[in-house]
Design a protein around this motif. Structure first.
Motif, short mmCIF file in Angstrom:
data_model
loop_
_atom_site.label_atom_id
_atom_site.label_comp_id
_atom_site.label_asym_id
_atom_site.label_seq_id
_atom_site.Cartn_x
_atom_site.Cartn_y
_atom_site.Cartn_z
N PHE A 153 6.60 8.47 4.72
CA PHE A 153 7.19 7.34 4.64
C PHE A 153 7.26 7.65 2.74
N SER A 154 8.03 6.44 2.52
CA SER A 154 8.46 6.71 1.41
C SER A 154 7.52 5.34 0.47
N TYR A 155 7.49 5.42 -0.87
CA TYR A 155 7.44 4.87 -1.77
C TYR A 155 7.26 4.65 -3.14
N ASP A 156 7.46 3.53 -2.95
CA ASP A 156 7.74 3.68 -5.75
C ASP A 156 6.11 3.71 -6.25
N ASP A 157 4.66 3.34 -5.19
CA ASP A 157 4.45 3.83 -6.57
C ASP A 157 3.37 4.51 -5.12
N LEU A 158 2.74 5.49 -4.96
CA LEU A 158 2.10 5.88 -3.75
C LEU A 158 -0.06 5.65 -4.05
N GLU A 159 -0.19 5.65 -5.34
CA GLU A 159 -1.62 5.69 -6.09
C GLU A 159 -1.58 4.06 -5.06
N ASN A 160 -1.05 3.45 -5.51
CA ASN A 160 -1.18 2.02 -4.78
C ASN A 160 -0.34 1.48 -3.54
N SER A 192 -1.69 1.63 -0.59
CA SER A 192 -1.45 3.16 0.85
C SER A 192 -2.63 3.24 0.34
N ALA A 193 -2.95 4.55 1.95
CA ALA A 193 -4.08 5.40 2.10
C ALA A 193 -4.85 5.58 1.14
N PHE A 194 -4.41 6.20 -0.10
CA PHE A 194 -4.69 6.74 -0.90
C PHE A 194 -5.53 5.56 -1.41
N PHE A 195 -4.55 4.38 -1.91
CA PHE A 195 -5.36 3.02 -2.56
C PHE A 195 -6.82 2.33 -1.71
N GLU A 196 -6.79 2.82 -0.79
CA GLU A 196 -7.69 2.27 0.33
C GLU A 196 -8.96 3.84 -0.09
N GLN A 197 -8.89 4.83 -0.33
CA GLN A 197 -9.19 5.94 -0.33
C GLN A 197 -9.80 6.55 1.01
N ARG A 198 -8.74 6.29 1.49
CA ARG A 198 -8.89 7.33 2.87
C ARG A 198 -8.26 8.12 3.04
N TYR A 199 -7.71 8.63 2.25
CA TYR A 199 -6.95 9.93 2.18
C TYR A 199 -7.05 9.95 0.12
N ARG A 200 -7.28 11.30 0.16
CA ARG A 200 -7.85 12.03 -1.29
C ARG A 200 -6.97 12.71 -1.98
N GLY A 204 -2.27 18.01 -8.23
CA GLY A 204 -0.44 17.63 -8.19
C GLY A 204 -0.83 16.43 -8.44
N SER A 205 -0.56 15.54 -8.20
CA SER A 205 0.11 13.76 -8.88
C SER A 205 0.65 13.68 -8.14
N TYR A 206 0.67 11.62 -7.80
CA TYR A 206 0.95 10.68 -6.92
C TYR A 206 3.15 10.85 -7.46
N ILE A 207 2.86 10.44 -6.58
CA ILE A 207 4.58 9.24 -6.38
C ILE A 207 4.99 8.55 -7.21
N ASN A 208 5.71 7.90 -8.20
CA ASN A 208 5.54 6.84 -8.88
C ASN A 208 7.52 6.63 -9.03
N LYS A 209 7.40 5.30 -8.96
CA LYS A 209 8.87 5.20 -10.08
C LYS A 209 10.13 6.13 -10.24
N ASN A 229 20.98 3.57 5.47
CA ASN A 229 20.89 2.39 6.56
C ASN A 229 19.69 1.67 6.52
N ASP A 230 19.06 2.13 6.00
CA ASP A 230 17.29 1.74 6.74
C ASP A 230 16.70 0.75 5.84
N GLY A 231 15.80 0.02 6.11
CA GLY A 231 15.28 -0.93 5.49
C GLY A 231 14.42 -0.73 5.39
N TYR A 232 12.92 -1.40 4.14
CA TYR A 232 11.55 -1.99 4.23
C TYR A 232 10.94 -2.23 5.43
N VAL A 233 9.70 -1.68 5.37
CA VAL A 233 8.86 -2.67 6.37
C VAL A 233 7.67 -3.22 6.33
N ARG A 234 7.69 -3.02 4.66
CA ARG A 234 6.20 -2.95 4.11
C ARG A 234 7.00 -3.64 2.59
#
Length: 406
Positions: free
Chosen positions: A117-124, A126-134, A138-143, A220-225
């Motif tokens: 799964f790709s993110y620019d900001d994993l803390e928001n 995502s499942a981490f923001f919803e507190q399903r994952y903790r 280490g640290s989150y992925i950010n921009k 050549n892939d795009g973004y789903v969300r």
């Protein structure tokens, strides 16, 4: 004798009246400054809250074969008020330097893969923001992250991996990419999954990477969300309309500004109350000063009649009255500013005790507050002087003097 000399002499001669008018104007000025400071601080806080509440519109593709392109992302980024776009995508990969977690004996390809799964900001967003994952290390992925990944702690345990190690992944097309582990996470429900679940669908094999790493694998892939953040939550409806023009019938849109609506309500309530106070201060101040000056002008009827009889113009008498009142008002502004500075400290303490940490209101005296006081105060004095002196200027001086002599 000129009108300004007469005005100065009258103020000196009538010290008690001058002091009383001064105190009344200081009180009115202090009220105006207090309300002005609160209004300005509230508007400033509202602006800060708009930036902190992370209001956003989430766009999710209706068909994964028709993903959001880089060109569409560029169009969104150019829209007014957009501050950040959290791009998200996903795909399956083969692990090269590690073994996926699985309890299935299947030899199918789906049981050999992992999901990235790709993110620019994993803390928001995502499942981490919803507190399903903790995140547990280490640290989150950010921009700012480049070639970084966050993996499940059970996957790391199985393969003897830790934060700082490198993992190599390969796509179906044979593209191989290496990324460094920057964080470990846990879900809590890993053990509850069915043994027949293929590795590609297991939580332990969910790998989160930055978009730079992701597009090295899937060029050549795009973004789903995507999550489109704005600094202008009050214009979300307009932003949504603009986004619809970019993505006609392609995405499902969800607006998220609950936090802004919750924090905006108390500030708007404060604004309404303070605006009402400002109006009442103006009306009450005008009435009080007008009554005060009317009482004084009544005792000066004879003086004004004599001046007019000896050839002094009515304009000169009006200017004298204006100069007297405005002279006291100008001095009262300095006194009101002194009290306003003290009031600012008091209001800061009172408002801070009644707020949450996310809604700080900083009350302080500013030049704009003084300018507002000069504007409102000048109108109060002008109205009061004109109303109080109008009967004197309108009356016939001979009638006034004859009545007083009789």
């Amino acid at each position: 004798m000129t009108f300004y000399k007469l005005a100065i002499r009258y103020l000196i001669r009538k010290k008690s009246k001058t002091v009383l008018l001064f105190l009344v104007l200081v009180f009115i000025g202090s009220m105006v400054l207090s309300t002005s400071m609160i209004l300005r601080a509230t508007e400033k806080s509202k602006t800060l809250i708009q930036e902190k509440t992370k209001a956003k519109i989430v766009l999710e593709v209706l068909n994964e074969k028709d993903k959001i392109s880089a060109d569409e992302i560029r169009q969104v980024s150019l829209l007014e008020g957009v501050t950040f776009i959290n791009r998200q995508s996903n795909n399956s990969v083969f692990p090269v330097s590690c073994t996926p977690v699985t309890n299935s004996d299947s030899k199918e390809e789906e049981n050999l893969k992992m999901t990235v799964f790709s993110y620019d900001d994993l803390e928001n967003d995502s499942a981490f923001f919803e507190q399903r994952y903790r995140l547990i290390a280490g640290s989150y992925i950010n921009k700012h992250t480049q070639n970084g990944m966050v993996i499940n702690s059970l996957l790391a345990e199985l393969n003897g991996l830790s934060v700082g190690d490198t993992v190599e992944l390969k796509t179906e097309d044979g593209v191989t990419v290496s990324a460094k582990i920057i964080g470990l996470f846990i879900c809590g429900s890993e053990r509850k999954q069915a043994d027949t679940t293929f590795s590609v669908n297991r939580i332990e094999n969910h790998i989160f990477v930055d978009n730079t790493t992701y597009f090295k694998m899937f060029e050549n892939d795009g973004y789903v969300r995507i999550s489109v953040y704005t600094e202008k939550p009050e214009e979300l409806v307009h932003l949504k309309t603009e986004l619809k023009s970019i993505f006609p019938d392609k995405v499902d849109m969800t607006t998220s500004d609950t936090l802004f609506q919750q924090t905006k309500a108390p500030l708007e309530q404060i604004t309404r109350v303070v605006n009402l106070m400002l109006i009442l201060t103006f009306v009450t101040g005008t009435i009080v000063v007008t009554i005060l000056l009317c009482m004084w002008m009544r005792t000066r009827k004879k003086e004004a009649a004599i001046y007019i009889s000896i050839g002094k113009s009515k304009i000169s008498i009006l200017l004298q009255a204006l100069l007297e009142a405005f002279g006291v008002f100008v001095v009262s502004v300095a006194g009101a500013c002194g009290i306003g500075t003290i009031m600012a400290k008091f209001l800061n303490g009172a408002l801070t005790n009644s707020q949450t940490a996310d809604m700080m209101i900083d009350v302080s005296l500013d030049l704009s507050d003084v300018i507002l006081l000069l504007g409102i105060g000048s109108n109060i004095v002008l109205i009061a002087v004109i109303v109080s002196i109008f009967p004197i200027l309108k009356a016939d001086p001979r009638d006034t003097l004859s009545r007083m002599e009789g």
